[in-house]
Design an enzyme around this catalytic site. Structure first.
Site, PDB file in Angstrom:
ATOM      1  N   SER A 116       7.456   8.918  -3.202  1.00  0.00           N
ATOM      2  CA  SER A 116       7.860   7.837  -4.103  1.00  0.00           C
ATOM      3  C   SER A 116       7.831   8.377  -5.518  1.00  0.00           C
ATOM      4  CB  SER A 116       6.870   6.669  -3.976  1.00  0.00           C
ATOM      5  OG  SER A 116       7.063   5.701  -4.989  1.00  0.00           O
ATOM      6  N   TYR A 133      -1.574   2.779  -2.786  1.00  0.00           N
ATOM      7  CA  TYR A 133      -0.224   3.305  -2.586  1.00  0.00           C
ATOM      8  C   TYR A 133      -0.011   4.570  -3.407  1.00  0.00           C
ATOM      9  CZ  TYR A 133       4.899   3.215  -2.230  1.00  0.00           C
ATOM     10  OH  TYR A 133       6.216   3.530  -1.980  1.00  0.00           O
TER      11      TYR A 133
END
Length: 261
Positions: free
Chosen positions: A143, A156
């Site tokens: 990401s 995350y």
């Protein structure tokens, strides 16, 4: 030697691939000629029908194998059940948002397990198969948050930073072999899940669709456009191609300029 993007004869295992980015990648790999193993934690008629539909559309073999990516044994069993595994796409992931001091422990553990540890387990199981076959490609879906940070997403971001680190380590361990390991770092991608969030954001902010997308959802994405699942798939196909044979241990940002800021 001619450069080719054909993946005929290769088998790709894509975790978390019955929707969203994973499905987009699976479809593009199938379009390039690879046989594909779809995966998620569910085991429904719709999951198996999806595999049949992709197989018919692209003329390749597609199977669906249920496995819970929060479970180490099931991660490894997925690779064992796949049989051949030339391409591994570690895509499965979940998200939860909360301040660090309020972050639920069970959510932290689940995010680390699914977003990070699963990639370790599947990679460890896949590498012997790749070595036996004399070729391999590992693509980890990290990401933009694997390269930068935002508040309230501690688990995350920790997991995605870990995925980038794992990617580099595996690349170094396989550097003298015909195996590569890279990470794709998407920004915001227009998936069905993201699309479903737009009406709520419109109500919350009192904005029209285009305005809420540009000013709220894509506030940190300089292009002010979502990436698409097809672009994620195309990026993965490139990293699996002959052209990318000397690309390993790096990150490919598909984020509309986010990490250039």
């Amino acid at each position: 030697m001619a450069i080719t993007t054909s993946l005929n004869g290769k088998t790709a295992v894509v975790t978390g691939s019955n929707s969203g980015i994973g499905l987009g990648i699976a479809r593009e790999l199938a379009r390039a000629g690879a046989d594909v193993v779809l995966n998620s934690f569910t085991d429904t008629d719709e999951d198996h029908a999806l595999a049949k539909q992709i197989a018919k559309e692209f003329g390749v073999e597609v199977r669906y194998i249920q496995a819970d990516m929060s479970d180490a044994d099931q991660c490894r069993d997925l690779i064992a059940k796949a049989g051949q595994c030339d391409i591994l796409i570690n895509n499965a992931g979940i998200q939860h948002v909360a301040p660090v001091d309020e972050f639920p422990v069970d959510k932290w553990n689940a995010i680390i397990a699914i977003n990070l540890s699963s990639a370790f387990h599947t990679t460890a199981a896949a590498l012997p198969k790749m070595r036996a076959g004399g070729w391999g490609r590992i693509v980890n879906i990290a990401s933009a948050h694997g390269l930068t940070a935002s508040p309230f997403k501690s688990a995350y971001i920790a997991a995605k930073h870990g995925v980038v680190g794992l990617t580099k380590t595996v690349a170094l361990e396989t550097a003298e072999e015909p195996i590569t390991c890279n990470a794709i770092c998407p920004g915001y991608v227009l998936t069905p899940l993201v699309e479903a969030q737009i009406p709520d954001q419109m109500k919350t902010h009192g904005m029209g669709r285009d305005e809420v997308v540009r000013e709220v959802m894509l506030a940190r994405q300089p292009s002010k456009e979502f990436a698409t699942v097809e672009q994620m798939g195309g990026s993965a196909v490139f990293l699996c191609s002959d052209a990318a044979a000397q690309i390993t241990g790096t990150t490919l940002s598909v984020d509309g300029g986010w990490t250039a800021l």
